[in-house]
Write a protein that holds these residues in place. Structure first.
Motif, PDB file in Angstrom:
ATOM      1  N   ARG A   1      -4.924 -50.417  -4.619  1.00 50.67           N
ATOM      2  CA  ARG A   1      -4.712 -51.261  -5.796  1.00 50.67           C
ATOM      3  C   ARG A   1      -3.280 -51.765  -5.836  1.00 50.67           C
ATOM      4  O   ARG A   1      -3.038 -52.931  -6.116  1.00 50.67           O
ATOM      5  CB  ARG A   1      -5.033 -50.455  -7.059  1.00 50.67           C
ATOM      6  CG  ARG A   1      -4.907 -51.221  -8.331  1.00 50.67           C
ATOM      7  CD  ARG A   1      -5.266 -50.336  -9.505  1.00 50.67           C
ATOM      8  NE  ARG A   1      -5.227 -51.044 -10.760  1.00 50.67           N
ATOM      9  CZ  ARG A   1      -5.473 -50.490 -11.923  1.00 50.67           C
ATOM     10  NH1 ARG A   1      -5.807 -49.211 -11.994  1.00 50.67           N
ATOM     11  NH2 ARG A   1      -5.414 -51.187 -13.030  1.00 50.67           N
ATOM     12  N   ALA A   2      -2.322 -50.897  -5.513  1.00 49.24           N
ATOM     13  CA  ALA A   2      -0.913 -51.314  -5.483  1.00 49.24           C
ATOM     14  C   ALA A   2      -0.680 -52.345  -4.393  1.00 49.24           C
ATOM     15  O   ALA A   2       0.086 -53.305  -4.589  1.00 49.24           O
ATOM     16  CB  ALA A   2      -0.019 -50.098  -5.272  1.00 49.24           C
TER      17      ALA A   2
ATOM     18  N   VAL B   1      -4.329 -55.349 -12.112  1.00 50.18           N
ATOM     19  CA  VAL B   1      -3.586 -54.442 -12.988  1.00 50.18           C
ATOM     20  C   VAL B   1      -4.451 -54.007 -14.168  1.00 50.18           C
ATOM     21  O   VAL B   1      -4.461 -52.839 -14.542  1.00 50.18           O
ATOM     22  CB  VAL B   1      -2.282 -55.109 -13.489  1.00 50.18           C
ATOM     23  CG1 VAL B   1      -1.663 -54.328 -14.625  1.00 50.18           C
ATOM     24  CG2 VAL B   1      -1.292 -55.239 -12.346  1.00 50.18           C
TER      25      VAL B   1
ATOM     26  N   GLU C   1      -5.559 -45.907  -5.657  1.00 44.38           N
ATOM     27  CA  GLU C   1      -4.377 -46.435  -6.333  1.00 44.38           C
ATOM     28  C   GLU C   1      -3.418 -47.098  -5.344  1.00 44.38           C
ATOM     29  O   GLU C   1      -2.748 -48.064  -5.676  1.00 44.38           O
ATOM     30  CB  GLU C   1      -3.662 -45.326  -7.111  1.00 44.38           C
ATOM     31  CG  GLU C   1      -4.425 -44.876  -8.336  1.00 44.38           C
ATOM     32  CD  GLU C   1      -4.698 -46.007  -9.312  1.00 44.38           C
ATOM     33  OE1 GLU C   1      -3.768 -46.802  -9.600  1.00 44.38           O
ATOM     34  OE2 GLU C   1      -5.843 -46.110  -9.780  1.00 44.38           O
ATOM     35  N   ARG C   2      -3.350 -46.581  -4.124  1.00 43.33           N
ATOM     36  CA  ARG C   2      -2.511 -47.220  -3.108  1.00 43.33           C
ATOM     37  C   ARG C   2      -3.066 -48.576  -2.725  1.00 43.33           C
ATOM     38  O   ARG C   2      -2.322 -49.539  -2.552  1.00 43.33           O
ATOM     39  CB  ARG C   2      -2.395 -46.329  -1.870  1.00 43.33           C
ATOM     40  CG  ARG C   2      -1.339 -45.267  -2.025  1.00 43.33           C
ATOM     41  CD  ARG C   2      -1.134 -44.561  -0.724  1.00 43.33           C
ATOM     42  NE  ARG C   2      -1.963 -43.355  -0.825  1.00 43.33           N
ATOM     43  CZ  ARG C   2      -2.424 -42.674   0.182  1.00 43.33           C
ATOM     44  NH1 ARG C   2      -2.167 -43.044   1.402  1.00 43.33           N
ATOM     45  NH2 ARG C   2      -3.158 -41.594  -0.019  1.00 43.33           N
TER      46      ARG C   2
ATOM     47  N   VAL D   1      -1.989 -55.640  -5.777  1.00 35.32           N
ATOM     48  CA  VAL D   1      -1.062 -56.215  -6.761  1.00 35.32           C
ATOM     49  C   VAL D   1       0.161 -56.793  -6.056  1.00 35.32           C
ATOM     50  O   VAL D   1       0.634 -57.881  -6.387  1.00 35.32           O
ATOM     51  CB  VAL D   1      -0.660 -55.160  -7.819  1.00 35.32           C
ATOM     52  CG1 VAL D   1       0.454 -55.670  -8.714  1.00 35.32           C
ATOM     53  CG2 VAL D   1      -1.870 -54.779  -8.658  1.00 35.32           C
ATOM     54  N   ALA D   2       0.681 -56.066  -5.066  1.00 35.35           N
ATOM     55  CA  ALA D   2       1.837 -56.564  -4.310  1.00 35.35           C
ATOM     56  C   ALA D   2       1.487 -57.850  -3.573  1.00 35.35           C
ATOM     57  O   ALA D   2       2.284 -58.796  -3.539  1.00 35.35           O
ATOM     58  CB  ALA D   2       2.324 -55.505  -3.336  1.00 35.35           C
TER      59      ALA D   2
END
Length: 122
Positions: free
Chosen positions: A7-8, A52, A4-5, A11-12
């Motif tokens: 993935r974040a 996302v 998830e990190r 996205v960022a």
């Protein structure tokens, strides 16, 4: 949890790429961009949407390819300006890649790093 990190971070990076792609529009106050900026904008937006919505093992490769396209387009704009230099006649408008190309390059690299780290973590 680490997925998830990553993935974040992806996205960022895509969001930073979108910002870098539209920065010339904001700075100039007009909607005139070259084709590469529009491609970088679309690819960055797709990075965000796919990361996302559909973060699977297969979609990570698509997101990585799109992030690579964003970084390559921004790097091309920077190197083209560096190799040709400023025009011989000083124009009224700056023709350099501007800060937007550097921001888009940073966003593409961050998104690509997020995907690469997530793939390596598996």
């Amino acid at each position: 949890m680490s997925s998830e990190r990553y993935r974040a971070a992806t996205v960022a990076g895509g969001a930073i790429g979108v910002l870098g792609s539209v920065l010339p529009w904001v700075a100039a106050g007009v909607f005139e961009l070259d084709v590469n900026s529009v491609y970088a904008l679309v690819a960055s937006a797709l990075v965000v949407v796919v990361a996302v919505g559909y973060w699977t093992s297969r979609s990570r490769y698509v997101v990585g390819a799109l992030a690579g396209v964003v970084a390559a387009l921004a790097l091309e704009a920077i190197t083209n300006f560096a190799s040709s230099g400023p025009p011989s006649v000083v124009p009224a408008v700056d023709t350099g890649p501007g800060i937007g190309a550097y921001v888009a390059l940073l966003g593409g690299a961050l998104a690509l790093a997020g995907v690469a780290l997530d793939v390596l973590a598996d």
